[in-house]
Motif scaffolding. Sequence first.
Motif, PDB file in Angstrom:
ATOM      1  N   LEU A  16       0.807  -1.213   0.000  1.00  0.00           N
ATOM      2  CA  LEU A  16       0.000   0.000   0.000  1.00  0.00           C
ATOM      3  C   LEU A  16       0.844   1.269   0.000  1.00  0.00           C
ATOM      4  CD1 LEU A  16      -2.781  -1.091   2.508  1.00  0.00           C
ATOM      5  CD2 LEU A  16      -3.030  -0.772   0.044  1.00  0.00           C
ATOM      6  N   GLY A  17       2.155   1.110   0.142  1.00  0.00           N
ATOM      7  CA  GLY A  17       3.015   2.280  -0.010  1.00  0.00           C
ATOM      8  C   GLY A  17       3.863   2.654   1.184  1.00  0.00           C
ATOM      9  N   ALA A  18       3.827   1.883   2.268  1.00  0.00           N
ATOM     10  CA  ALA A  18       4.713   2.184   3.399  1.00  0.00           C
ATOM     11  C   ALA A  18       6.165   1.967   2.970  1.00  0.00           C
ATOM     12  CB  ALA A  18       4.376   1.309   4.592  1.00  0.00           C
ATOM     13  N   GLU A  19       6.976   2.973   3.164  1.00  0.00           N
ATOM     14  CA  GLU A  19       8.383   2.881   2.760  1.00  0.00           C
ATOM     15  C   GLU A  19       9.137   1.866   3.603  1.00  0.00           C
ATOM     16  OE1 GLU A  19      12.108   5.794   3.419  1.00  0.00           O
ATOM     17  OE2 GLU A  19      10.518   6.642   2.164  1.00  0.00           O
ATOM     18  N   LEU A  59      -7.329   0.999  -2.713  1.00  0.00           N
ATOM     19  CA  LEU A  59      -8.497   0.411  -2.053  1.00  0.00           C
ATOM     20  C   LEU A  59      -8.745  -1.012  -2.534  1.00  0.00           C
ATOM     21  CD1 LEU A  59     -10.984   3.437  -2.032  1.00  0.00           C
ATOM     22  CD2 LEU A  59      -9.418   2.676  -0.224  1.00  0.00           C
ATOM     23  N   ASP A  60      -8.435  -1.280  -3.798  1.00  0.00           N
ATOM     24  CA  ASP A  60      -8.587  -2.644  -4.315  1.00  0.00           C
ATOM     25  C   ASP A  60      -7.624  -3.605  -3.622  1.00  0.00           C
ATOM     26  OD1 ASP A  60     -10.604  -1.930  -6.074  1.00  0.00           O
ATOM     27  OD2 ASP A  60      -9.222  -1.520  -7.720  1.00  0.00           O
ATOM     28  N   LEU A  61      -6.477  -3.107  -3.186  1.00  0.00           N
ATOM     29  CA  LEU A  61      -5.537  -3.931  -2.418  1.00  0.00           C
ATOM     30  C   LEU A  61      -5.963  -4.037  -0.967  1.00  0.00           C
ATOM     31  CD1 LEU A  61      -2.094  -2.582  -3.737  1.00  0.00           C
ATOM     32  CD2 LEU A  61      -3.237  -4.708  -4.394  1.00  0.00           C
ATOM     33  N   LEU A  62      -6.523  -2.957  -0.437  1.00  0.00           N
ATOM     34  CA  LEU A  62      -6.912  -2.925   0.974  1.00  0.00           C
ATOM     35  C   LEU A  62      -8.048  -3.901   1.270  1.00  0.00           C
ATOM     36  CD1 LEU A  62      -6.801  -1.673   3.809  1.00  0.00           C
ATOM     37  CD2 LEU A  62      -8.231   0.199   2.956  1.00  0.00           C
ATOM     38  N   ALA A  63      -9.019  -4.020   0.363  1.00  0.00           N
ATOM     39  CA  ALA A  63     -10.139  -4.956   0.548  1.00  0.00           C
ATOM     40  C   ALA A  63      -9.682  -6.335   0.087  1.00  0.00           C
ATOM     41  CB  ALA A  63     -11.353  -4.485  -0.241  1.00  0.00           C
ATOM     42  N   THR A  64      -9.214  -7.135   1.021  1.00  0.00           N
ATOM     43  CA  THR A  64      -8.561  -8.400   0.662  1.00  0.00           C
ATOM     44  C   THR A  64      -9.507  -9.590   0.578  1.00  0.00           C
ATOM     45  OG1 THR A  64      -8.042  -8.812   2.988  1.00  0.00           O
ATOM     46  CG2 THR A  64      -6.361  -7.682   1.661  1.00  0.00           C
ATOM     47  N   HIS A  65     -10.653  -9.536   1.269  1.00  0.00           N
ATOM     48  CA  HIS A  65     -11.540 -10.702   1.322  1.00  0.00           C
ATOM     49  C   HIS A  65     -12.996 -10.265   1.287  1.00  0.00           C
ATOM     50  CE1 HIS A  65      -7.756 -12.264   2.986  1.00  0.00           C
ATOM     51  NE2 HIS A  65      -8.163 -13.442   2.585  1.00  0.00           N
ATOM     52  N   ARG A  66     -13.834 -11.148   0.736  1.00  0.00           N
ATOM     53  CA  ARG A  66     -15.271 -10.911   0.619  1.00  0.00           C
ATOM     54  C   ARG A  66     -16.024 -12.177   1.023  1.00  0.00           C
ATOM     55  NH1 ARG A  66     -12.509  -7.762  -2.789  1.00  0.00           N
ATOM     56  NH2 ARG A  66     -13.391  -5.734  -3.425  1.00  0.00           N
ATOM     57  N   PHE A  67     -17.105 -11.988   1.796  1.00  0.00           N
ATOM     58  CA  PHE A  67     -17.900 -13.110   2.287  1.00  0.00           C
ATOM     59  C   PHE A  67     -19.388 -12.799   2.139  1.00  0.00           C
ATOM     60  CE2 PHE A  67     -13.917 -13.544   4.559  1.00  0.00           C
ATOM     61  CZ  PHE A  67     -13.703 -14.918   4.611  1.00  0.00           C
ATOM     62  N   ALA A  68     -20.183 -13.850   1.983  1.00  0.00           N
ATOM     63  CA  ALA A  68     -21.634 -13.724   2.079  1.00  0.00           C
ATOM     64  C   ALA A  68     -22.028 -13.681   3.555  1.00  0.00           C
ATOM     65  CB  ALA A  68     -22.309 -14.906   1.386  1.00  0.00           C
ATOM     66  N   LEU A  69     -23.188 -13.135   3.840  1.00  0.00           N
ATOM     67  CA  LEU A  69     -23.626 -12.972   5.225  1.00  0.00           C
ATOM     68  C   LEU A  69     -23.648 -14.288   5.987  1.00  0.00           C
ATOM     69  CD1 LEU A  69     -24.684 -11.117   7.456  1.00  0.00           C
ATOM     70  CD2 LEU A  69     -26.977 -11.404   6.509  1.00  0.00           C
ATOM     71  N   ASP A  70     -24.053 -15.373   5.332  1.00  0.00           N
ATOM     72  CA  ASP A  70     -24.110 -16.652   6.046  1.00  0.00           C
ATOM     73  C   ASP A  70     -22.729 -17.265   6.256  1.00  0.00           C
ATOM     74  OD1 ASP A  70     -23.562 -17.520   3.490  1.00  0.00           O
ATOM     75  OD2 ASP A  70     -25.406 -18.687   3.251  1.00  0.00           O
ATOM     76  N   VAL A 121     -11.626   8.870  -2.076  1.00  0.00           N
ATOM     77  CA  VAL A 121     -11.963   7.521  -2.550  1.00  0.00           C
ATOM     78  C   VAL A 121     -11.604   7.382  -4.021  1.00  0.00           C
ATOM     79  CG1 VAL A 121     -13.862   5.931  -3.015  1.00  0.00           C
ATOM     80  CG2 VAL A 121     -13.747   7.117  -0.819  1.00  0.00           C
ATOM     81  N   ARG A 122     -11.951   8.378  -4.833  1.00  0.00           N
ATOM     82  CA  ARG A 122     -11.603   8.320  -6.265  1.00  0.00           C
ATOM     83  C   ARG A 122     -10.094   8.218  -6.452  1.00  0.00           C
ATOM     84  NH1 ARG A 122     -15.429  12.678  -6.300  1.00  0.00           N
ATOM     85  NH2 ARG A 122     -17.419  12.026  -7.253  1.00  0.00           N
ATOM     86  N   ASP A 123      -9.360   9.054  -5.749  1.00  0.00           N
ATOM     87  CA  ASP A 123      -7.908   9.102  -5.924  1.00  0.00           C
ATOM     88  C   ASP A 123      -7.227   7.831  -5.440  1.00  0.00           C
ATOM     89  OD1 ASP A 123      -8.227  11.681  -6.887  1.00  0.00           O
ATOM     90  OD2 ASP A 123      -7.677  12.646  -4.994  1.00  0.00           O
ATOM     91  N   ALA A 124      -7.851   7.160  -4.470  1.00  0.00           N
ATOM     92  CA  ALA A 124      -7.226   5.995  -3.826  1.00  0.00           C
ATOM     93  C   ALA A 124      -7.673   4.667  -4.410  1.00  0.00           C
ATOM     94  CB  ALA A 124      -7.524   6.019  -2.327  1.00  0.00           C
ATOM     95  N   ARG A 125      -8.470   4.670  -5.478  1.00  0.00           N
ATOM     96  CA  ARG A 125      -9.092   3.422  -5.941  1.00  0.00           C
ATOM     97  C   ARG A 125      -8.114   2.253  -6.130  1.00  0.00           C
ATOM     98  NH1 ARG A 125     -14.022   6.055  -9.454  1.00  0.00           N
ATOM     99  NH2 ARG A 125     -12.427   7.551 -10.028  1.00  0.00           N
ATOM    100  N   PRO A 126      -6.966   2.436  -6.771  1.00  0.00           N
ATOM    101  CA  PRO A 126      -6.060   1.275  -6.917  1.00  0.00           C
ATOM    102  C   PRO A 126      -5.605   0.705  -5.574  1.00  0.00           C
ATOM    103  CG  PRO A 126      -5.450   3.035  -8.432  1.00  0.00           C
ATOM    104  CD  PRO A 126      -6.457   3.613  -7.483  1.00  0.00           C
TER     105      PRO A 126
END
Length: 304
Positions: free
Chosen positions: A168-171, A267-278, A260-265
């Motif tokens: 994400l850019g930490a030196e 943000l795609d790295l930051l959101a690493t996982h997706r789940f359904a509610l169940d 949010v617009r400026d950070a989109r690339p």
Amino acid sequence: MCTEWQSWRTGEAGHELGHEAVGIVVDAAQSTRLKVGDRVIAMPHWGCGKCQACRSGEHIHCTEQRDLLAETGSSCGLGGYAQYLLKPDYLLYPVPDDISTDHAAMALCALGPSFTAIERMQVSAADTVLVSGCGAVGLGAIVNARTIGARVIALELNPYRIELARALGAERVLDPLAPNLVDQIRALTSGYGVDAAIETSNNEAAPPVVLELVRPRGRLSFVTWSGALPVNRITGKGLDIFGSWHWNHDRLGTQMMQRVRDARPLLDLLATHRFALDEVSEAFALQETGRCGKVLLYPNGGQS
């Protein structure tokens, strides 16, 4: 998803889980601000909308939170881990058409608290920023700082999050327990210390350590609830100290949407996982390991 997994870990029962959400208005009631079909960011809590804090957009600091269940006669509807959510319309921020639902979700606890910290500390591209702790909020702080061009040094122990912080850019990502941590920071900052720091780790021992890494007349923000500071060191270093809980959507909504617009690339790295509610239990188990960034939960089983 934010810190709800901690209650899951301790076995605490809860039927109103989730305090950050993005969704679609399905019933606008008597609202003159919103209509059915609008995509909106649902801000946390239920501020009264009338007090001085609410009138200035600081609903998160309202001391007279509304009781929506009593007002509506509903038995549920306060938690974001659900298909439906109750909210006063002034706590809903419309999502611009050019911003995806997933990206809009990052404007809540992923970016929001550190967005305020950076805004209050007046961080610029000329600054070196220290981020203490690389959980989802700390990783969001890296995104905020890097998006405006600031240099970032981070503190973290979890190997997965060390690598994600770097992506994400930490030196540099340093060991917060290293006995020579102050010397390492001074070596990276011409012997002076960082210009600004954001503590997100929620570790009781972190605040006085982070304070020593900030230069004299520097700035220090807390997006956390644990620990204490030695007053003599605050005064001795002449530091500006800020507490940053969330962001002001009334005053800074336009700026946040541009972030949010400026950070989109990133943000795609930051959101690493997706789940359904169940699958929420599996999501909690993943969060407990720390091997994730921001986790998104979809109430209807599919992704946006």
